[in-house]
Design a protein around this motif. Structure first.
Motif, short mmCIF file in Angstrom:
data_model
loop_
_atom_site.label_atom_id
_atom_site.label_comp_id
_atom_site.label_asym_id
_atom_site.label_seq_id
_atom_site.Cartn_x
_atom_site.Cartn_y
_atom_site.Cartn_z
N TYR A 11 -4.81 -10.82 -14.80
CA TYR A 11 -4.32 -11.28 -16.10
C TYR A 11 -4.12 -10.07 -16.98
O TYR A 11 -4.88 -9.11 -16.90
N ALA A 12 -3.08 -10.09 -17.79
CA ALA A 12 -2.82 -8.94 -18.67
C ALA A 12 -2.39 -9.42 -20.05
O ALA A 12 -1.61 -10.37 -20.17
N ARG A 13 -2.95 -8.76 -21.05
CA ARG A 13 -2.51 -8.90 -22.44
C ARG A 13 -1.96 -7.55 -22.84
O ARG A 13 -2.17 -6.56 -22.15
N PRO A 14 -1.26 -7.47 -23.95
CA PRO A 14 -0.73 -6.16 -24.37
C PRO A 14 -1.82 -5.10 -24.54
O PRO A 14 -1.59 -3.92 -24.31
N ASP A 15 -3.03 -5.53 -24.88
CA ASP A 15 -4.10 -4.57 -25.15
C ASP A 15 -5.08 -4.37 -24.00
O ASP A 15 -5.87 -3.44 -24.03
N ARG A 16 -5.04 -5.23 -22.97
CA ARG A 16 -6.04 -5.13 -21.90
C ARG A 16 -5.56 -5.84 -20.65
O ARG A 16 -4.78 -6.79 -20.72
#
Length: 100
Positions: A11-16
């Motif tokens: 899983y990826a978010r812009p910050d992590r």
């Protein structure tokens, strides 16, 4: 022959980003892998009922059976409709050509 399989949950978010390895029983599902990874507790924006999942870039249903070494990917919702963005770019390009 072993009764467990090892898979990854990504899983990826812009910050992590997360890439977690979990062991499941044979026949384990994509949703079971997500729940076993513990990512739902780390990411309050995720809900088990509304997850969009894939395995190696192919969309799958939460009850899809996994094979050893599969990577379950959790997809975020799109911020913009790609078709609408392309249409807007095409319109802008037509306007620029008329002005030249």
């Amino acid at each position: 022959m072993t009764d467990k399989i090892r898979v990854e949950v990504a899983y990826a978010r812009p910050d992590r980003q997360w890439l977690l390895t979990v062991d499941l029983p044979q026949g384990g599902t994509a949703l079971e892998a997500v729940k076993a990874s513990g990512i739902l507790a780390d990411c309050p924006e995720l809900s088990a009922e509304t997850l969009k999942l894939g395995v190696f870039g192919k969309s799958v249903k939460p009850d899809a059976a996994l094979r050893p070494q599969d990577r379950v990917e959790i997809y975020r919702p799109l911020l913009a409709d790609p078709k609408e963005v392309r249409r807007q770019r095409a319109e802008a390009g037509k306007k620029m050509k008329k002005g030249v």
